[in-house]
Scaffold this motif. Sequence first.
Motif, mmCIF file in Angstrom:
data_model
loop_
_atom_site.group_PDB
_atom_site.id
_atom_site.type_symbol
_atom_site.label_atom_id
_atom_site.label_comp_id
_atom_site.label_asym_id
_atom_site.label_seq_id
_atom_site.Cartn_x
_atom_site.Cartn_y
_atom_site.Cartn_z
ATOM 1 N N LEU A 63 27.078 5.058 -9.119
ATOM 2 C CA LEU A 63 28.015 4.477 -10.083
ATOM 3 C C LEU A 63 28.887 5.571 -10.702
ATOM 4 N N MET A 64 28.259 6.666 -11.127
ATOM 5 C CA MET A 64 29.019 7.768 -11.721
ATOM 6 C C MET A 64 29.983 8.388 -10.708
ATOM 7 N N ALA A 65 29.537 8.536 -9.463
ATOM 8 C CA ALA A 65 30.397 9.110 -8.422
ATOM 9 C C ALA A 65 31.610 8.215 -8.178
ATOM 10 N N SER A 66 31.393 6.916 -8.156
ATOM 11 C CA SER A 66 32.500 5.986 -7.888
ATOM 12 C C SER A 66 33.555 6.027 -8.997
ATOM 13 N N CYS A 67 33.159 6.488 -10.170
ATOM 14 C CA CYS A 67 34.084 6.576 -11.307
ATOM 15 C C CYS A 67 34.577 7.996 -11.543
ATOM 16 N N HIS A 68 34.180 8.910 -10.649
ATOM 17 C CA HIS A 68 34.581 10.321 -10.745
ATOM 18 C C HIS A 68 34.163 10.944 -12.081
ATOM 19 N N TYR A 69 32.932 10.651 -12.489
ATOM 20 C CA TYR A 69 32.391 11.209 -13.730
ATOM 21 C C TYR A 69 32.325 12.731 -13.603
ATOM 22 N N PRO A 70 32.989 13.478 -14.493
ATOM 23 C CA PRO A 70 33.085 14.932 -14.322
ATOM 24 C C PRO A 70 31.760 15.697 -14.460
ATOM 25 N N ALA A 71 30.794 15.146 -15.170
ATOM 26 C CA ALA A 71 29.516 15.854 -15.365
ATOM 27 C C ALA A 71 28.420 15.327 -14.436
ATOM 28 N N LEU A 72 28.828 14.760 -13.309
ATOM 29 C CA LEU A 72 27.854 14.160 -12.388
ATOM 30 C C LEU A 72 26.817 15.174 -11.905
ATOM 31 N N GLU A 73 27.250 16.361 -11.523
ATOM 32 C CA GLU A 73 26.293 17.343 -10.984
ATOM 33 C C GLU A 73 25.255 17.739 -12.019
ATOM 34 N N ALA A 74 25.667 17.916 -13.249
ATOM 35 C CA ALA A 74 24.715 18.245 -14.321
ATOM 36 C C ALA A 74 23.744 17.090 -14.526
ATOM 37 N N HIS A 75 24.254 15.878 -14.466
ATOM 38 C CA HIS A 75 23.416 14.685 -14.628
ATOM 39 C C HIS A 75 22.419 14.593 -13.469
ATOM 40 N N ARG A 76 22.897 14.880 -12.264
ATOM 41 C CA ARG A 76 22.007 14.877 -11.090
ATOM 42 C C ARG A 76 20.873 15.883 -11.248
#
Length: 139
Positions: A63-76
Amino acid sequence: MEFELAEWSSKIEVGLPMIDEQHRQLFDLAATFRGAGDQIRVLKSLAMLTEYVKVHFREEEELMASCHYPALEAHRRLHGEFRRMLFELLENAKQMTLDEIADEVKYLINGWFYNHILVTDFDYVPTVKAASAAGAKAE
């Protein structure tokens, strides 16, 4: 093995129905640790919780990837940390007392996961909602 777990409440609803339902399900699974238990029931509950966490984290990250969430890697990375702690608990549970397992589950759910929702998950919600609103306007 008697202990209290944080319960689902409206204050940890992020406002995304799918995510809120998954979070609620995780709390429901964690609640299966309540009350008197035996080693087999506890290990089954732990295995179910571990599997569900994998599914939830994968879907949340998609979901975050589909919205281009900028902090995705930190969240992962945070999700990876939780999965690692849960996997280690599952691996070590056979050598632990039920009370020790209960203490670990309490920490993971009451501490880490609850705070993760309140801080980290609430952080990505505006990005998801903005992307959804932009998508709706484009149609």
